[in-house]
Design a protein around this motif. Structure first.
Motif, PDB file in Angstrom:
ATOM      1  N   SER A  50      93.358  47.228 -36.027  1.00  0.00           N
ATOM      2  CA  SER A  50      92.214  48.012 -35.113  1.00  0.00           C
ATOM      3  C   SER A  50      92.646  46.844 -34.224  1.00  0.00           C
ATOM      4  CB  SER A  50      91.565  47.041 -36.216  1.00  0.00           C
ATOM      5  OG  SER A  50      90.828  47.226 -37.252  1.00  0.00           O
ATOM      6  N   THR A  52      91.240  49.271 -31.032  1.00  0.00           N
ATOM      7  CA  THR A  52      89.680  49.504 -30.650  1.00  0.00           C
ATOM      8  C   THR A  52      88.851  49.938 -31.732  1.00  0.00           C
ATOM      9  OG1 THR A  52      90.378  52.153 -30.838  1.00  0.00           O
ATOM     10  CG2 THR A  52      90.905  51.032 -29.189  1.00  0.00           C
ATOM     11  N   GLY A  53      87.482  49.832 -31.097  1.00  0.00           N
ATOM     12  CA  GLY A  53      86.251  49.754 -32.435  1.00  0.00           C
ATOM     13  C   GLY A  53      85.975  48.094 -32.236  1.00  0.00           C
ATOM     14  N   PRO A  54      85.439  48.394 -33.152  1.00  0.00           N
ATOM     15  CA  PRO A  54      84.047  46.771 -32.703  1.00  0.00           C
ATOM     16  C   PRO A  54      85.087  45.543 -33.441  1.00  0.00           C
ATOM     17  CG  PRO A  54      83.646  48.590 -34.543  1.00  0.00           C
ATOM     18  CD  PRO A  54      84.632  49.316 -33.893  1.00  0.00           C
ATOM     19  N   ASP A  84      97.018  52.019 -33.570  1.00  0.00           N
ATOM     20  CA  ASP A  84      95.671  51.690 -33.597  1.00  0.00           C
ATOM     21  C   ASP A  84      95.146  52.352 -35.355  1.00  0.00           C
ATOM     22  OD1 ASP A  84      93.080  50.550 -33.116  1.00  0.00           O
ATOM     23  OD2 ASP A  84      93.320  52.516 -31.498  1.00  0.00           O
ATOM     24  N   ALA A  86      91.597  51.790 -34.934  1.00  0.00           N
ATOM     25  CA  ALA A  86      90.341  52.306 -33.834  1.00  0.00           C
ATOM     26  C   ALA A  86      89.328  51.820 -35.601  1.00  0.00           C
ATOM     27  CB  ALA A  86      90.114  53.265 -34.128  1.00  0.00           C
ATOM     28  N   SER A  87      89.925  50.607 -36.236  1.00  0.00           N
ATOM     29  CA  SER A  87      88.398  50.134 -36.365  1.00  0.00           C
ATOM     30  C   SER A  87      88.233  50.879 -37.689  1.00  0.00           C
ATOM     31  CB  SER A  87      87.838  49.516 -35.958  1.00  0.00           C
ATOM     32  OG  SER A  87      87.526  48.697 -34.957  1.00  0.00           O
ATOM     33  N   ASP A  88      88.539  52.284 -38.244  1.00  0.00           N
ATOM     34  CA  ASP A  88      88.527  53.394 -39.035  1.00  0.00           C
ATOM     35  C   ASP A  88      89.166  53.739 -40.098  1.00  0.00           C
ATOM     36  OD1 ASP A  88      86.327  55.953 -39.416  1.00  0.00           O
ATOM     37  OD2 ASP A  88      88.419  56.357 -39.579  1.00  0.00           O
ATOM     38  N   GLN A  91      91.331  56.715 -39.846  1.00  0.00           N
ATOM     39  CA  GLN A  91      92.182  56.703 -38.866  1.00  0.00           C
ATOM     40  C   GLN A  91      93.566  55.434 -39.106  1.00  0.00           C
ATOM     41  OE1 GLN A  91      93.097  58.532 -36.237  1.00  0.00           O
ATOM     42  NE2 GLN A  91      94.858  57.348 -36.157  1.00  0.00           N
ATOM     43  N   ARG A 213      78.359  47.402 -38.015  1.00  0.00           N
ATOM     44  CA  ARG A 213      78.607  46.528 -37.404  1.00  0.00           C
ATOM     45  C   ARG A 213      78.251  47.244 -35.624  1.00  0.00           C
ATOM     46  NH1 ARG A 213      84.225  44.850 -37.916  1.00  0.00           N
ATOM     47  NH2 ARG A 213      84.996  44.681 -40.804  1.00  0.00           N
ATOM     48  N   THR A 214      78.082  48.376 -35.499  1.00  0.00           N
ATOM     49  CA  THR A 214      77.130  48.939 -34.534  1.00  0.00           C
ATOM     50  C   THR A 214      76.222  48.635 -34.250  1.00  0.00           C
ATOM     51  OG1 THR A 214      77.391  50.299 -35.651  1.00  0.00           O
ATOM     52  CG2 THR A 214      79.450  49.940 -34.054  1.00  0.00           C
TER      53      THR A 214
END
Length: 402
Positions: A50, A52-54, A84, A86-88, A91, A213-214
């Motif tokens: 992860s 990128t992202g939170p 990556d 992307a913290s998803d 993905q 998280r967001t």
């Protein structure tokens, strides 16, 4: 007539012999080339992180650790392919599929977070590719069924860390506890373990809240917690988003004890939380307080070695638990790979199966978090010495013996 026939037969025989010899030479050259390729085939290790992202504060130290991992394992060059997620979760699945079907990796390290690691299990099982997760939940490796047969992890389980929190809280007179966690797999599974161990220590859970998280605010959840008047609050969250609940609790005047999840063991979390985290506690990887550990602690020596390497490259105070988990994953593969090569060359199904078996048979192997003894039913292999309690004070982790 007879002499002429013999001459023709001899000529044809010589011709067939030359053709046969040519085929033999070509065949031997092909076999030699194949043998040479087998001897020089690279090991491919994919990393799903992860970045990128939170959850970026978890993935970036793992990525930075890749530069410290062995360039050769078992005499073979190693290619690290870092992608990556992307913290998803979606993905993470797509990235894992690419590493297996297009890059033909021999093993996967990742993901950095629990939801993504859980989502990757089906993919690595279908691809029969061993995976070493860098996330916390015990559900990633338990129970070891047909799919988790291929999955291992290096971070301490949430059960191990929840038990450390409950022990510390009980020793310090906590009678009531509240919980606020992420609204995802990490937050849910950590709550289950915190509740279980709190009950074992006769601690009553008086509130249970969630946040995303967001989210920019958790004021509503904190007000409900304060109304329940707990002695302590456990925050089940990872990375920099985990700083929001303790900051809000302090802003609203909470004077009790605050515990974090071990997903906060990095400098970015300390920076974001700042003075609001002074006097709070987390169950931590021993590497965070390696220099403060007793000399006989099994993680001290290798924890200090990792810190020296990492801070030597990235600067004093840059080390985090999340980089150490990637380091330990690399060390486990470094140990297992020469064993697996006895069954096949890198890039083959035989090699991947043997690599999985070698990981599962790891015994008395020290790493930066403890002593690893895996079994067919235990794909982490760490005991209770692999977790410690640390207090946060002025941007530092202070080892707490009890």
């Amino acid at each position: 007539m007879r002499a002429g026939g013999n001459s023709t037969a001899g000529f044809n025989g010589l011709k067939r012999f030359k053709e046969f010899r040519k085929l033999v030479v070509v065949g031997l050259l092909a076999l030699s080339a194949q043998a040479g390729f087998a001897q020089t085939a690279h090991v491919k290790i994919g990393l799903v992180l992860s970045l990128t992202g939170p959850a970026a504060s978890l993935g970036i130290p793992a990525r930075d650790t890749v530069a410290l991992l062995p360039k050769e394992m078992g005499g073979r060059p190693v290619d690290y392919i870092v992608l990556d997620d992307a913290s998803d979760t979606t993905q993470a699945v797509q990235t894992t599929k690419k590493l297996i079907s297009e890059d033909h990796v021999d093993a996967i390290i990742g993901s950095s977070i629990t939801p993504n690691s859980l989502a990757m299990i089906d993919v690595v099982a279908d691809g029969e590719t061993p995976m070493i997760s860098l996330a916390s939940s015990s559900k990633i490796i338990e129970p070891v069924d047909a799919k988790r047969h291929w999955v291992f992890k290096t971070p301490q389980t949430d059960a191990m860390m929840a038990s450390a929190i409950a022990e510390h809280a009980s020793n310090h007179g906590v009678k009531t506890m509240a919980y606020i966690g992420q609204a995802d797999a990490l937050g849910e599974t950590f709550y289950v373990e915190v509740l279980k161990f709190a009950q074992l220590h006769k601690i009553t859970m008086v509130a249970n809240e969630r946040f995303n998280r967001t989210d920019a605010s958790v004021t509503g959840q904190v007000l409900k917690i304060l109304a329940a008047k707990p002695d302590a609050v456990v925050v089940g969250a990872a990375g920099t988003p985990a700083a929001l609940p303790p900051k809000t609790l302090r802003e609203r005047g909470f004077k009790g004890v605050i515990y974090h999840n071990h997903g906060t063991g990095n400098r970015d979390f300390l920076r974001v939380c700042g003075a609001d985290c002074n006097g709070t506690f987390l169950p931590a990887s021993p590497v965070l307080v390696a220099s403060q550990l007793p000399d006989d602690h099994p993680a001290k020596h290798l924890g200090l070695e990792y810190i020296k390497l990492y801070e030597g490259k990235y600067g004093a105070g840059s080390v985090s638990a999340f980089g150490s988990y990637a380091w330990d994953a690399g060390m486990l593969l470094n140990r297992a790979l020469p064993i697996a090569m006895q069954a096949g060359a890198p890039g083959t199904p035989e090699f991947r199966r043997a690599l999985r078996d070698a990981l599962e048979n790891t015994k008395n192997f020290p790493d930066s978090n403890g002593l690893v003894n895996m079994t067919p039913n235990d794909h982490i292999g760490l005991d209770q010495r692999a977790r410690v309690i640390a207090e946060i004070e002025n941007g530092k982790w202070i080892y707490q013996p009890r």
